[in-house]
Scaffold this motif. Structure first.
Motif, PDB file in Angstrom:
ATOM      1  N   GLY A  68     -10.827   8.420  -0.985  1.00 55.26           N
ATOM      2  CA  GLY A  68     -10.878   6.967  -0.913  1.00 55.26           C
ATOM      3  C   GLY A  68     -10.486   6.310  -2.221  1.00 55.26           C
ATOM      4  N   ARG A  69     -10.968   6.866  -3.329  1.00 52.84           N
ATOM      5  CA  ARG A  69     -10.619   6.295  -4.636  1.00 52.84           C
ATOM      6  C   ARG A  69      -9.123   6.427  -4.894  1.00 52.84           C
ATOM      7  N   TRP A  70      -8.536   7.547  -4.496  1.00 53.94           N
ATOM      8  CA  TRP A  70      -7.098   7.743  -4.681  1.00 53.94           C
ATOM      9  C   TRP A  70      -6.313   6.692  -3.897  1.00 53.94           C
ATOM     10  N   MET A  71      -6.661   6.505  -2.654  1.00 56.07           N
ATOM     11  CA  MET A  71      -5.934   5.534  -1.829  1.00 56.07           C
ATOM     12  C   MET A  71      -6.062   4.124  -2.391  1.00 56.07           C
ATOM     13  N   LEU A  72      -7.246   3.769  -2.835  1.00 59.58           N
ATOM     14  CA  LEU A  72      -7.455   2.430  -3.383  1.00 59.58           C
ATOM     15  C   LEU A  72      -6.690   2.223  -4.691  1.00 59.58           C
ATOM     16  N   SER A  73      -6.409   3.316  -5.397  1.00 58.28           N
ATOM     17  CA  SER A  73      -5.746   3.185  -6.703  1.00 58.28           C
ATOM     18  C   SER A  73      -4.244   2.950  -6.574  1.00 58.28           C
ATOM     19  N   LEU A  74      -3.676   3.170  -5.399  1.00 52.66           N
ATOM     20  CA  LEU A  74      -2.229   3.003  -5.224  1.00 52.66           C
ATOM     21  C   LEU A  74      -1.916   1.530  -5.001  1.00 52.66           C
ATOM     22  N   PRO A  75      -1.147   0.884  -5.899  1.00 49.97           N
ATOM     23  CA  PRO A  75      -0.892  -0.558  -5.790  1.00 49.97           C
ATOM     24  C   PRO A  75      -0.087  -0.897  -4.527  1.00 49.97           C
ATOM     25  N   ASN A  76      -0.530  -1.912  -3.826  1.00 54.48           N
ATOM     26  CA  ASN A  76       0.179  -2.323  -2.613  1.00 54.48           C
ATOM     27  C   ASN A  76       1.625  -2.723  -2.896  1.00 54.48           C
ATOM     28  N   GLU A  77       1.869  -3.336  -4.050  1.00 50.10           N
ATOM     29  CA  GLU A  77       3.231  -3.759  -4.373  1.00 50.10           C
ATOM     30  C   GLU A  77       4.178  -2.562  -4.445  1.00 50.10           C
ATOM     31  N   ARG A  78       3.684  -1.449  -4.950  1.00 45.42           N
ATOM     32  CA  ARG A  78       4.524  -0.253  -5.006  1.00 45.42           C
ATOM     33  C   ARG A  78       4.685   0.365  -3.621  1.00 45.42           C
ATOM     34  N   LEU A  79       3.624   0.331  -2.827  1.00 44.51           N
ATOM     35  CA  LEU A  79       3.684   0.899  -1.481  1.00 44.51           C
ATOM     36  C   LEU A  79       4.649   0.129  -0.585  1.00 44.51           C
ATOM     37  N   LEU A  80       4.745  -1.172  -0.791  1.00 43.82           N
ATOM     38  CA  LEU A  80       5.603  -2.024   0.038  1.00 43.82           C
ATOM     39  C   LEU A  80       7.014  -2.175  -0.525  1.00 43.82           C
TER      40      LEU A  80
END
Length: 650
Positions: A68-80
């Protein structure tokens, strides 16, 4: 439950006049207030919703929290970012007032044809975390990602198409031209949006996926059988499963037909005839198709789909499965039954086991047979739990079984393999298969600390245990309705050959069942009642089916691995070098010469060779007057070092 007026506006059809007794979600029994299609098959066990179970402190919860901490650490701007680039939303870096996000690496790089798959896995993982914990931070992050995807879909303005790559990839796929699995990526996005709708109630997620379904139907419905056959030769993940799941929500026959159109005759027809042609097939291309056929059976009652699913599972378990519950060598099914010939550094793609566990969940609801729960336990403890590095939370792609190999872990933002994506899901839904139910009682399938809240029956069941370090688990009735007659069905594992002990409120209960069955406890439960369950564990050898001189050591449900140290390992080992996104596939483990991988087992009795290590649970050492002692530990604990799982027996 979504208002029917809203659903009608979104294109959801209602064909049922009354509320069904049972409806079909991803697993029968779930999401009853979001489903409109009834079950068409007999069901022996129903799944609980993930939010009905809360994990208590254990290794499983620790893994889930790290993920969960890993997923939360990934910035949405980079994912999108790649989605927005594909839609032309970010094109002029120099004139932008906002700093451009750094593109993700690995399989999510802008020059990777599979880019965009991870966001679907993330939506599923975040949704599972929200359901499992109730923590709003997971729902908010998922909502933000869905909002970003909806904006991309609107800007693209291509009849509902949504991806991080252009439609040209799909066109190439349809024409049989080389392209890396575009429908596979779309499956991850569709599945993630459906999971987000199911577990967080996000209506925008359903809106986006309905538009994607409309585009997909127009894209493939007019294809000839020859064009479909050509298109389906390319890996498409569980696209059939996703469309059937959408159909279960909407009742729209177009969505069911979409699932039907992704029926891959070349692979599935032989399975329907019980013909084993799996050798050399890409395993994780095949297994997701089976999940789709399982869903088709549940939604239609068609016997062919049931036959495909059951034959496939039985075949893979008997002829393709390694001791840890994994399958495949270099991603492909091996020669049937020849396990000892394929013990390499490239065994056990983790996505395969993720998908095999999904197939197993379907089969258990149909039959409630212990063999399915036994396999689930084996694969969960020995493969999935050990996929994640406890130190960093990173995960491995292959789970190598070659003597002297080690797990090669991902990086945080520069790998994004398929097994990183399925890991976001697997490590976030440990609560899903602990309990099931029928109309009369609860199946206790896994011995994991947790609380079950069965609201329909007014039952709250708490399980406390240090299993497998301790052979005993305890169930507490924290809440029950008046005159409750709920039965408890306790799995009596097939490995528990030394018997079982059960006490209710300190009183011994007579057990007449044998290992490999269920022990039924029918008792007038009241709050505060305690059930103590013990399954003594013992050491044993499990030989490969093709060579009795090659074997693994087991203790209860656990595979034990010999610790072999870190000789020859240099940085960045055991972590992936981000400069090579495919490094795992031909990895050189540089195994030291002379590494011990033989055991001299007196009289074939492993208990005569191994002795427990005092004060160290689940640890054993070889005894004898010659040679250095070898310590064996649970395989799920063999991290950041070399190990041996399969031994050559003298």
């Amino acid at each position: 439950m979504m208002d029917k007026k809203v659903l009608k506006r979104l294109g959801v059809c209602f064909f049922l006049l009354g509320a069904p007794l049972y409806t079909v979600a991803q697993y029968v029994g779930q999401h009853a207030d979001q489903i409109s299609v009834t079950t068409k098959i007999p069901v022996k066990a129903y799944s609980f919703d993930l939010q009905d179970v809360r994990l208590l402190n254990s290794r499983f919860k620790e893994n889930m929290d790290r993920e969960g901490r890993w997923m939360l650490s990934l910035p949405n701007e980079r994912l999108l970012h790649s989605f927005r680039v594909n839609a032309g939303m970010l094109t002029d870096k120099k004139s932008s007032k906002t700093k451009m996000p750094e593109p993700l690496g690995g399989w999510e790089s802008l020059d990777m044809e599979l880019r965009g798959h991870s966001i679907g896995h993330l939506l599923s993982g975040l949704s599972f975390q929200y359901a499992s914990t109730g923590e709003e931070v997971f729902r908010r992050k998922a909502d933000s990602l869905v909002s970003g995807l909806a904006e991309v879909q609107q800007v693209l303005n291509e009849d509902g198409y949504l991806s991080a790559f252009p439609q040209n990839y799909i066109d190439r796929n349809i024409k049989g031209k080389s392209v890396w699995a575009p429908w596979y990526t779309l499956h991850k996005i569709v599945a993630g949006l459906i999971d987000d709708y199911w577990y967080t109630g996000n209506r925008q997620a359903l809106d986006v996926v309905l538009k994607m379904a409309s585009w997909s139907y127009q894209k493939v419905n007019g294809l000839t059988p020859e064009q479909l056959a050509l298109m389906l030769r390319n890996e498409f993940g569980g696209m059939n499963e996703a469309w059937y799941n959408l159909y279960s929500i909407t009742g729209n026959p177009e969505h069911k037909k979409l699932g039907d159109l992704f029926y891959h005759k070349a692979v599935l027809d032989p399975l329907a005839l019980q013909q084993d042609r799996l050798h050399k097939m890409h395993a994780n291309t095949v297994i997701p198709k089976i999940n789709g056929e399982a869903r088709a059976y549940e939604l239609t009652g068609r016997e062919k789909e049931r036959a495909i699913t059951t034959y496939f599972w039985d075949n893979v378990l008997s002829k393709q499965t390694y001791v840890i519950g994994s399958n495949s060598d270099k991603e492909h099914f091996i020669e049937p039954g020849k396990i000892s010939a394929y013990i390499t550094g490239y065994t056990g793609e983790t996505c395969n086991t993720y998908n095999m566990l999904k197939v197993t969940r379907h089969l258990f609801t149909w039959n409630a047979q212990v063999k399915y729960a036994d396999y689930y336990e084996r694969a969960l403890y020995n493969h999935i739990l050990g996929q994640q590095d406890p130190e960093t939370g990173m995960v491995c792609y292959f789970t190598p079984l070659k003597a002297g190999a080690f797990r090669l872990y991902s990086t945080r933002d520069s790998s994004f393999w398929c097994c990183v994506g399925s890991g976001f899901e697997s490590q976030s839904k440990y609560g899903e298969a602990i309990y099931y139910h029928d109309d009369q009682g609860v199946f206790v399938n896994l011995f994991i600390p947790s609380i079950l809240d069965w609201k329909e029956k007014g039952l709250k069941l708490r399980q406390e245990t240090n299993y497998p370090e301790d052979a005993t688990t305890r169930l507490f009735i924290d809440k029950t309705s008046a005159n409750s007659k709920v039965k408890l069905y306790i799995r009596y594992p097939s490995w528990a050959k030394r018997g079982a002990l059960i006490r209710i409120n300190g009183k011994n209960i007579k057990i007449t069942q044998q290992a490999g069955s269920y022990i039924t406890l029918a008792h007038p439960w009241k709050e505060g009642d305690e059930v103590e369950i013990t399954f003594p564990m013992s050491l044993r050898l499990e030989a490969t089916p093709d060579n009795p001189k090659v074997a693994a050591v087991m203790y209860g449900p656990l595979v034990l691995a010999g610790e072999m140290g870190t000789a020859g390992m240099q940085k960045p080992q055991p972590y992936h070098d981000p400069k090579d996104p495919y490094q795992y596939y031909d990895y050189d483990y540089a195994i030291p010469e002379g590494l011990v991988h033989e055991l001299d087992v007196p009289g074939g009795k492993i208990s005569a060779l191994l002795q427990p290590v005092k004060g160290v649970p689940l640890s054993f050492e070889t005894s004898g007057k010659t040679g250095k002692a070898i310590r064996l530990i649970p395989y799920y604990n063999a991290h950041r070092q070399r190990y041996v799982v399969y031994w050559d027996l003298k």
